[in-house]
Design an enzyme around this catalytic site. Structure first.
Site, PDB file in Angstrom:
ATOM      1  N   ALA A   1     -52.701 -58.224  40.992  1.00  0.00           N
ATOM      2  CA  ALA A   1     -53.619 -57.096  41.119  1.00  0.00           C
ATOM      3  C   ALA A   1     -54.981 -57.686  41.434  1.00  0.00           C
ATOM      4  O   ALA A   1     -55.473 -57.608  42.556  1.00  0.00           O
ATOM      5  CB  ALA A   1     -53.626 -56.276  39.842  1.00  0.00           C
TER       6      ALA A   1
ATOM      7  N   GLU B   1     -46.114 -45.855  41.392  1.00  0.00           N
ATOM      8  CA  GLU B   1     -45.948 -46.031  39.958  1.00  0.00           C
ATOM      9  C   GLU B   1     -46.016 -44.681  39.243  1.00  0.00           C
ATOM     10  O   GLU B   1     -47.080 -44.234  38.808  1.00  0.00           O
ATOM     11  CB  GLU B   1     -47.040 -46.971  39.425  1.00  0.00           C
TER      12      GLU B   1
ATOM     13  N   TYR C   1     -47.568 -46.399  27.298  1.00  0.00           N
ATOM     14  CA  TYR C   1     -47.356 -45.040  27.787  1.00  0.00           C
ATOM     15  C   TYR C   1     -46.005 -44.483  27.303  1.00  0.00           C
ATOM     16  O   TYR C   1     -45.228 -45.187  26.659  1.00  0.00           O
ATOM     17  CB  TYR C   1     -47.482 -45.006  29.318  1.00  0.00           C
TER      18      TYR C   1
END
Ligand code: ADP
Ligand code: SF4
Length: 675
Positions: free
Chosen positions: A321, A105, A176
């Protein structure tokens, strides 16, 4: 992995992702480990266990493409230079050993990083105050900056390929930099990178192109896109502009990894504030707009939910996750018809706390996470017994149950005695608090697994005394008798016992029976209990005043990404909230506080005072047994040793079982350069 002959066969079909093939539909989406570039061996060992457990794709955490994206002191990966390539290659080899793909990532945080270590100027589309409270602002990127940025993405992608990545990310999520360009909230540019939807997607289109070029067609290019910023109409919404964005970029990436944005915690909401699969309504539209495979998350632990989402065309790959942290072997267990053995994530977000505290990952359900390299623990393997010593465990809470399970799995003969009829200890109360029902899974999993072990015997309704224990004649005694809430007011701010009038009505979470309104909850513990009790009592129609020593409600829940929703809920319920008040003394019908700032004294009238401050261990058996010459060796675990949250109790029980009969225990390994 061979296709299983059970109803979950579909979950084990291979999926083509551009030039690479995922061996099945289980996709461990990127998640932080608190290890990052400082701990390449520990990271590799953690990811290897996921691959071994059957996750067809294993992704890294956020991996910085350039020193202008430095999230110190939090742990992140980086691909800035050849040292980073060598470090990441260790993870790639580990994941490939089990036939899984490695996804990397790539990440640039824009105005979401402070760059405290690198001291680079932070970047943003239009100039923005830094988000992480540190002083300073990110400068607006000009065209040369954008060209340089694309160069960094390309160079990092090329390094990722050389390190062994199979899938490389363009990461437009979690507020981000690429999402900052996409979002009309913060992109105020008037050039070809701002304004229309098409202009705001330009940077992402170019990032996909440079990533593809740099990897020369060897790696798949994934686009991680937050379909809803959760900032309302000012930002991208899943039923608004997100559709235009997906339509514009539909066929460009090889894979869509879709989630929600805003603050990081929004897509990993705790169970207290979200159901399993809650993201489905947000991400379901994506598949109708692209022919490329789609992966999404939702704290999936039920194979039925996974199957339904694939069958109904919501997702192609089951992203996880937290479920992969709680049980790295979840896919293998489904494959082998052992779904009943899955250690289901309880959604407590202790794993998020590890990241927010910048320490290696820990998990309430899985005590081995983060310990794969540090202590050599494996979630499915444990050494066999080293003697025939018989062990008596006293107490069937999280610590006692975990110790019994791990010792029983090692082959020891174990007897567990529990005073109550029901196992679970503290969980019996805690899981009944609003939103915490999933917590009982900590007990349920262990109780179920213990039912399969013939060498573990459980006696319920058996309150043991020191004499009973000695007479029982075990070779080793383990006290897992837990803790009780303190009645003397010692907590975080209160360091000494309080002066409490003898006629005052004072309670703790251990005795809520005879509370009188208004109930004054004093929270000097600052994790979930004070806020959860305020919510419970207010919902029962009681008059509640919530007072905390800290400047915010349930302050430590900031670490589990729950603080905003906890406080919002108390406000919603109309609870009278007072912050920054330290309890000084308790009179019959009122309590006196000192405000943290002015040290002014304030009296608040009360019917009862409910103290949520600190714990003290229930360890009288330890005192009694160690005073007797005829007692066998005795050890304390869990809250009986040092009261803490459930994750620590489980870990403590597991540690005892791992280390029992080991001749020497080395200290935990740390990664550091050799002198
Ligand atoms: P932990 O989180 O450390 O597991 P808990 O408080 O959840 O601690 O569990 C402690 C358990 O020990 C409770 O279920 C309690 O009933 C049990 N217990 C405490 N004292 C005794 C005793 N003397 N004999 C048997 N069980 C006990
Ligand atoms: Fe799930 Fe809690 Fe473990 Fe995180 S810490 S993976 S939320 S059980």
């Amino acid at each position: 992995m061979a296709l299983p002959e059970n109803r979950y066969r579909k979950l084990f079909e291979p999926v083509q992702i551009g030039p690479v093939t995922a061996p099945n539909r289980f996709y461990q989406t990127p998640h932080a480990t608190g290890m990052g570039w400082r701990a390449p061996r520990a990271s590799a060992a953690l990811r290897e266990v996921k691959a071994e457990g059957g996750w067809g794709v294993v992704a890294t955490e956020y991996c910085s493409i350039h020193p202008s994206s430095d999230d110190s002191p939090f742990a992140y990966l980086s691909l800035w230079d050849e040292d980073d390539v060598r470090a990441l290659a260790v993870t790639a080899e580990a994941v490939h050993r089990h036939g899984s793909l490695l996804a990397v990532e790539l990440w640039h945080g824009g105005f979401h990083t402070n760059n405290r270590m690198t001291r680079e100027a932070a970047l943003s589309p239009s100039g923005q105050r830094l988000k992480l409270l540190g002083p300073g602002s990110a400068r607006a990127m000009d065209k040369a900056d954008i060209r340089a940025f694309l160069g960094w993405q390309g160079a990092a992608a090329e390094r990722a390929k050389r390190a062994g990545a199979d899938i490389v990310y363009v990461y437009a999520g979690h507020d981000y930099l690429p999402l900052q360009f996409l979002s009309p909230r913060v992109n105020r540019r008037s050039d070809e990178y701002g304004g229309s939807t098409e202009n705001r997607t330009r940077l992402i289109r170019e990032m996909i192109e440079v990533t593809r070029q740099a990897t020369g067609g060897a790696c798949a290019v994934a686009l991680r896109f937050a379909v809803d910023e959760l900032h309302g109409a000012e930002g991208i919404t899943f039923d608004g502009e997100a559709r235009d964005i997906v339509s514009l970029l539909a066929e460009l990436p090889d894979l869509w990894d879709v989630n929600l944005a805003g603050a990081l915690g929004n897509d990993s909401r705790s169970a207290r504030f979200s159901e399993e699969g809650f993201q489905e309504s947000y991400v379901a539209f994506v598949k109708s707009l692209t022919s490329k495979p789609v992966v999404g998350v939702g704290r999936f632990t039920s194979p039925e939910t996974m199957l339904r989402q694939v069958r109904e065309g919501v997702l192609d790959l089951i992203g996880a996750a937290r479920p992969s942290i709680a049980d790295p072997f979840l896919p293998v267990k489904i494959r082998d018809g052992r779904a009943d053995e899955i250690r289901e994530c309880i959604g407590c977000n202790i794993c998020r706390a590890a990241n927010n505290e910048a320490v290696p990952l820990r998990c309430t359900q899985n005590p081995t996470i983060g310990e794969e390299w540090r202590r050599g623990w494996h979630p499915q393997r444990i050494a066999g017994k080293a003697s025939d010593r018989r062990i008596l465990i006293v107490g069937g809470g999280p610590a006692g149950l975990e110790a019994a399970l791990a010792l029983g799995t090692r082959g020891y003969e174990v007897v567990l005695a529990e005073e109550r009829r029901e196992l679970g200890g503290r969980l019996l109360f805690e899981a009944r608090l609003p939103g915490l029902s999933t917590w009982i899974r900590v007990r349920d999993h262990r109780q179920h697994m213990l039912s399969k072990l013939a060498n573990v015997t459980i006696y319920r309704e058996s309150r043991l005394t020191a004499r009973d224990i000695v007479e029982f004649g075990a070779d080793q005694v383990v006290l897992a008798t837990g803790s009780r809430w303190r009645r003397d007011g010692i907590g975080v701010a209160g360091e000494r016992p309080l002066s409490i009038a003898s006629a005052a009505s004072v309670a703790t979470p251990d005795d809520l029976e005879s509370l009188r309104d208004p109930i004054l909850i004093y929270d000097d513990d600052n994790y979930f209990m004070g806020g959860a009790l305020a919510e419970k009592l207010a919902r029962e129609g009681r008059a509640v005043i919530y007072v905390t020593s800290q400047p915010i409600v349930s302050a430590w829940t900031q670490m589990t990404d729950e603080q905003y929703p906890v406080e919002a809920r108390l406000v919603e319920l109309g609870i009278d909230i007072r912050v920054g008040h330290v309890l000084a003394k308790v009179e019959t019908d009122h309590a006196v506080f000192q405000t943290a700032l002015s040290r002014e004294s304030i009296a608040i009238a009360m019917g009862s005072l409910l103290l949520v401050t600190g714990h003290e261990p229930v360890d009288h058996l330890y005192t009694d047994l160690t005073a007797r010459a005829d007692a066998p060796p005795v050890t304390r675990i869990g809250d009986c040793l040092a009261p803490s949250h459930v994750a620590d109790a489980v870990w403590s029980g597991h540690r005892f079982a791992r280390e029992f009969d080991q001749p020497s225990i080395p200290p935990p390994r740390r990664e550091r350069p050799q002198p």
